[in-house]
Design a protein around this motif. Sequence first.
Motif, PDB file in Angstrom:
ATOM      1  N   ARG A  17      34.668  53.157  30.068  1.00 39.48           N
ATOM      2  CA  ARG A  17      34.050  51.871  30.996  1.00 39.48           C
ATOM      3  C   ARG A  17      34.630  50.525  30.805  1.00 39.48           C
ATOM      4  O   ARG A  17      34.553  49.929  31.807  1.00 39.48           O
ATOM      5  CB  ARG A  17      32.303  51.840  30.447  1.00 39.48           C
ATOM      6  N   GLN A  18      35.352  50.344  29.762  1.00 37.56           N
ATOM      7  CA  GLN A  18      36.151  49.033  29.499  1.00 37.56           C
ATOM      8  C   GLN A  18      37.120  49.159  28.918  1.00 37.56           C
ATOM      9  O   GLN A  18      37.856  48.445  28.401  1.00 37.56           O
ATOM     10  CB  GLN A  18      35.167  48.222  28.728  1.00 37.56           C
ATOM     11  N   SER A 331      31.312  51.189  35.821  1.00 37.23           N
ATOM     12  CA  SER A 331      31.869  49.866  35.675  1.00 37.23           C
ATOM     13  C   SER A 331      32.967  49.521  36.617  1.00 37.23           C
ATOM     14  O   SER A 331      33.579  50.424  37.178  1.00 37.23           O
ATOM     15  CB  SER A 331      32.626  49.882  34.151  1.00 37.23           C
ATOM     16  N   PRO A 389      34.373  42.219  32.552  1.00 41.19           N
ATOM     17  CA  PRO A 389      33.633  43.261  32.502  1.00 41.19           C
ATOM     18  C   PRO A 389      34.360  44.721  33.247  1.00 41.19           C
ATOM     19  O   PRO A 389      34.336  44.434  34.167  1.00 41.19           O
ATOM     20  CB  PRO A 389      32.358  43.254  32.240  1.00 41.19           C
ATOM     21  N   GLY A 390      34.443  45.792  32.595  1.00 39.91           N
ATOM     22  CA  GLY A 390      34.994  46.811  33.400  1.00 39.91           C
ATOM     23  C   GLY A 390      36.338  47.211  32.671  1.00 39.91           C
ATOM     24  O   GLY A 390      36.645  46.713  31.684  1.00 39.91           O
ATOM     25  N   SER A 391      36.915  48.150  33.414  1.00 38.21           N
ATOM     26  CA  SER A 391      38.275  48.570  32.978  1.00 38.21           C
ATOM     27  C   SER A 391      39.519  48.040  33.716  1.00 38.21           C
ATOM     28  O   SER A 391      39.161  47.960  34.881  1.00 38.21           O
ATOM     29  CB  SER A 391      38.310  50.090  32.935  1.00 38.21           C
ATOM     30  N   ARG A 485      41.029  40.837  23.384  1.00 36.60           N
ATOM     31  CA  ARG A 485      40.027  41.616  23.921  1.00 36.60           C
ATOM     32  C   ARG A 485      39.535  42.856  23.291  1.00 36.60           C
ATOM     33  O   ARG A 485      38.110  42.954  23.307  1.00 36.60           O
ATOM     34  CB  ARG A 485      40.687  42.300  25.420  1.00 36.60           C
ATOM     35  N   GLN A 489      35.477  42.411  23.098  1.00 40.13           N
ATOM     36  CA  GLN A 489      34.906  43.175  24.217  1.00 40.13           C
ATOM     37  C   GLN A 489      33.535  43.739  23.878  1.00 40.13           C
ATOM     38  O   GLN A 489      33.372  43.858  22.651  1.00 40.13           O
ATOM     39  CB  GLN A 489      35.766  44.354  24.374  1.00 40.13           C
ATOM     40  N   GLU A 492      28.755  44.884  29.310  1.00 34.31           N
ATOM     41  CA  GLU A 492      29.333  44.706  30.417  1.00 34.31           C
ATOM     42  C   GLU A 492      28.751  43.560  31.280  1.00 34.31           C
ATOM     43  O   GLU A 492      28.552  43.524  32.319  1.00 34.31           O
ATOM     44  CB  GLU A 492      29.384  45.793  31.264  1.00 34.31           C
ATOM     45  N   ARG A 508      31.549  35.682  28.199  1.00 34.71           N
ATOM     46  CA  ARG A 508      30.866  36.998  27.905  1.00 34.71           C
ATOM     47  C   ARG A 508      29.902  36.826  27.034  1.00 34.71           C
ATOM     48  O   ARG A 508      29.736  35.674  26.423  1.00 34.71           O
ATOM     49  CB  ARG A 508      32.035  38.185  27.353  1.00 34.71           C
TER      50      ARG A 508
END
Length: 552
Positions: A17-18, A331, A389-391, A485, A489, A492, A508
């Motif tokens: 997802r990330q 994501s 957020p995300g990949s 990151r 991290q 999301e 974030r």
Amino acid sequence: MSGSLPGVIVDDPHWWRQAVVYQVYPRSFSDSDGDGLGDVQGIISRIPYLRELGVDAVWLCPFYPSALADGGYDVDDYRNVDPRLGSLDDFDEMVGALHEAGLKIFVDLVPNHSSDRHEWFRAALAADPGSSERDRYIFRDGLGDSGELPPNDWPSHFAPSAWTRTTKADGSPGQWYLHLFAPEQPDFNWDNDEVNNDFLFTLRFWSDRGVDGFRVDVAHGLKKDLSEPYKPVPSIGVMEDLPTDGSHPLFDRDEVHEVYRAWRSVFNEYSPPRVAVAEAGVLAERRAQYATADELGQAFNFDLLQTRWDAQAFRETITRCLDVAEGSSSSSTWTLSNHDVVRHASRYGLPDGTDLEAWLLSGGTHPAVDIEQGARRARAAAMLLLALPGSVYLYQGEELGLLEVADLPAEALQDPIWLRDNGARKGRDGCRIPLPWNSELPSLGFTIGTPHLPIPAWFSNYAVDAQDGVEGSTLELYRAALRTRRQLQSTETLTWHEHPDDVVWFSRDNGWNSFTNFGTEPVVRPAGAELLCSVPLHTGDVPGESTVWFRG
Ligand code: GLC
């Protein structure tokens, strides 16, 4: 080297997802045996590099046996390795070594078309019209008195017509077959059960070998409406022309989702479930369906890649992409470059609105690239992306700040876009030049032989050894950004912050702020401890065209 990287929970079903996924174009990555083509052992030898870079996964573009009519997207055998790139044993060794290094692996799956050398296509050509062999592809009789005209006027991406006529064993002309890309890439008939079952078999074949995910090529193309009279197709490859109700005869038809629901049940046979990302060139509102949890799970979007250098435009694109991803409980994906587009360090050095096809045809001279501006913006954009957020999907060489090679001589070009379009478009070879590993070695350490595409001498300035450990280099910036990151991290979520200037600022949920100044003048940064800046050695304010991460 053993164990996984901190932060990666190996069996977490949500690892993707990330994730930061590094795209390897195998034939241009690293050559171990001197034949000028990158190979699997070459990839294995660079795993320490990938680990040090700090990515979570690798996506391997096609490595299957292929005549390379379209850079490997013309697959002869879906369950094998091109002998020039290695063997299945090498592949297994690579998967083991990647996993050992804490990296996941995606392979590229090309379900819309095989190559014309695939055993099924050969069998289809040898068989009669109406046979079961021909039914795996899309064969039709031609029009005209003796079938001399194609069945309709559908265009292809790489050739004027989507139809090519066959020749019978006795040398006389026969039926026509459909290919949305080059004639060497005949389209499968996805209404045929054998085709469906064979791909399920292929998914299991690679999943059993430990592959973690699949990148699905032309995911929106599989199902076609071939009912007569044929529906009109005025353009091809123009996303904006696609209807949003699934009524296009060739792309994004609702039936395609049945295919992916069947694939999902295969993915879920594994623990953790195998994952997939759709390359679906569809409008945002149609993208979410491909990415749902009962289909592929994630979909590429190329929206930021196409967004001009403008704070407002970036903000709008990001908001839309996050909404689309949320619509499928997936994501978002983010990317700036891949093997199909002009490298972003060059794009950002060109004036807004530059016609990239014309620019390539000019050999990269008209207009001239502002290399400094391109590099500044590319570094700033990469940091912005990596804070979202995300990949994030990185394309090999962007971590070196590589530019497009726009002046390749005609005789070096390999792309069917160039070859089939009679030189009207230059194609994608300029972003597929082999990577420069070592500035001192012949072919910059890519190969001891002759590289399959020429490597310009100036690539040595971008070589890995020229940047390794050098403060302020693009490679060190990516390494630092990926490290940071990984530490920061979390969920999301993203919070936008208003700023009067030409700025994109968000944070974030753990106080990680990303602040990009799209203007050229410095801007005062809000309070907080600076973590990283895309411009090295600056003091105080946020320089023009840069991103700062800070803890606030
Ligand atoms: C995808 C690939 C591209 C290829 C095409 C046909 O768009 O990214 O490289 O030419 O599909 O397979």
